[in-house]
Motif scaffolding. Structure first.
Motif, PDB file in Angstrom:
ATOM      1  N   GLN A 133       0.877  -1.590  -0.578  1.00 29.30           N
ATOM      2  CA  GLN A 133      -0.028  -0.134  -0.023  1.00 29.30           C
ATOM      3  C   GLN A 133       0.698   1.075  -0.029  1.00 29.30           C
ATOM      4  O   GLN A 133       1.843   1.244   0.526  1.00 29.30           O
ATOM      5  CB  GLN A 133      -1.165  -0.099   1.297  1.00 29.30           C
ATOM      6  N   GLY A 134       0.549   1.944  -1.036  1.00 28.06           N
ATOM      7  CA  GLY A 134       1.168   3.330  -0.720  1.00 28.06           C
ATOM      8  C   GLY A 134       0.902   4.463   0.333  1.00 28.06           C
ATOM      9  O   GLY A 134      -0.337   4.241   1.017  1.00 28.06           O
ATOM     10  N   GLY A 135       1.872   5.724   0.280  1.00 26.78           N
ATOM     11  CA  GLY A 135       1.574   6.066   1.638  1.00 26.78           C
ATOM     12  C   GLY A 135       2.152   5.721   3.176  1.00 26.78           C
ATOM     13  O   GLY A 135       2.331   4.172   3.347  1.00 26.78           O
ATOM     14  N   LYS A 136       1.705   6.751   4.404  1.00 23.43           N
ATOM     15  CA  LYS A 136       1.896   5.668   5.229  1.00 23.43           C
ATOM     16  C   LYS A 136       0.581   5.554   6.168  1.00 23.43           C
ATOM     17  O   LYS A 136      -0.332   5.224   5.582  1.00 23.43           O
ATOM     18  CB  LYS A 136       2.064   7.644   6.417  1.00 23.43           C
ATOM     19  N   ALA A 137       1.098   4.044   7.074  1.00 21.64           N
ATOM     20  CA  ALA A 137      -0.179   2.694   7.414  1.00 21.64           C
ATOM     21  C   ALA A 137      -0.063   3.699   8.485  1.00 21.64           C
ATOM     22  O   ALA A 137       0.624   4.213   9.287  1.00 21.64           O
ATOM     23  CB  ALA A 137       0.684   1.339   7.731  1.00 21.64           C
ATOM     24  N   LYS A 138      -1.871   3.920   8.589  1.00 14.49           N
ATOM     25  CA  LYS A 138      -2.089   4.504   9.840  1.00 14.49           C
ATOM     26  C   LYS A 138      -1.786   2.946  11.325  1.00 14.49           C
ATOM     27  O   LYS A 138      -2.380   1.800  11.219  1.00 14.49           O
ATOM     28  CB  LYS A 138      -3.597   4.377  10.102  1.00 14.49           C
ATOM     29  N   PRO A 139      -1.883   4.163  12.656  1.00 15.66           N
ATOM     30  CA  PRO A 139      -1.334   3.329  13.482  1.00 15.66           C
ATOM     31  C   PRO A 139      -2.998   2.444  14.211  1.00 15.66           C
ATOM     32  O   PRO A 139      -4.491   2.973  13.681  1.00 15.66           O
ATOM     33  CB  PRO A 139      -1.297   4.340  14.484  1.00 15.66           C
ATOM     34  N   LEU A 140      -2.700   1.221  14.823  1.00 16.87           N
ATOM     35  CA  LEU A 140      -3.950   0.591  15.229  1.00 16.87           C
ATOM     36  C   LEU A 140      -4.289   0.918  16.438  1.00 16.87           C
ATOM     37  O   LEU A 140      -3.310   1.816  17.117  1.00 16.87           O
ATOM     38  CB  LEU A 140      -3.411  -0.824  16.081  1.00 16.87           C
ATOM     39  N   LYS A 141      -6.133   1.137  16.562  1.00 17.91           N
ATOM     40  CA  LYS A 141      -6.079   1.959  17.799  1.00 17.91           C
ATOM     41  C   LYS A 141      -6.791   1.455  18.753  1.00 17.91           C
ATOM     42  O   LYS A 141      -6.889   0.144  18.651  1.00 17.91           O
ATOM     43  CB  LYS A 141      -7.535   1.678  16.806  1.00 17.91           C
TER      44      LYS A 141
END
Length: 64
Positions: A5-13
């Protein structure tokens, strides 16, 4: 390349922490720990500044 996936990965909630109700014993224990830490910090400051640990010093006998 479909797995990337491109871009920054979201942190887990994370789950929100529940407020723990403290017993009077727990509160007293935590207060005692804070006081001990403050006393230790003050003691270490005295040691680093070169102050004597015991205020009496060398006692001399009354004999002459």
């Amino acid at each position: 390349m479909s797995g990337r996936q491109g871009g920054k990965a979201k942190p887990l909630k994370q789950k929100k922490k529940q407020q723990q109700e403290l017993d009077p014993e727990d509160m007293a224990f935590k207060e005692k720990q804070k006081q001990d830490a403050a006393a230790k910090k003050a003691f270490m400051a005295n040691v680093k500044s070169g102050k004597p640990l015991i205020g009496g010093g060398i006692k001399k006998s009354g004999k002459k």
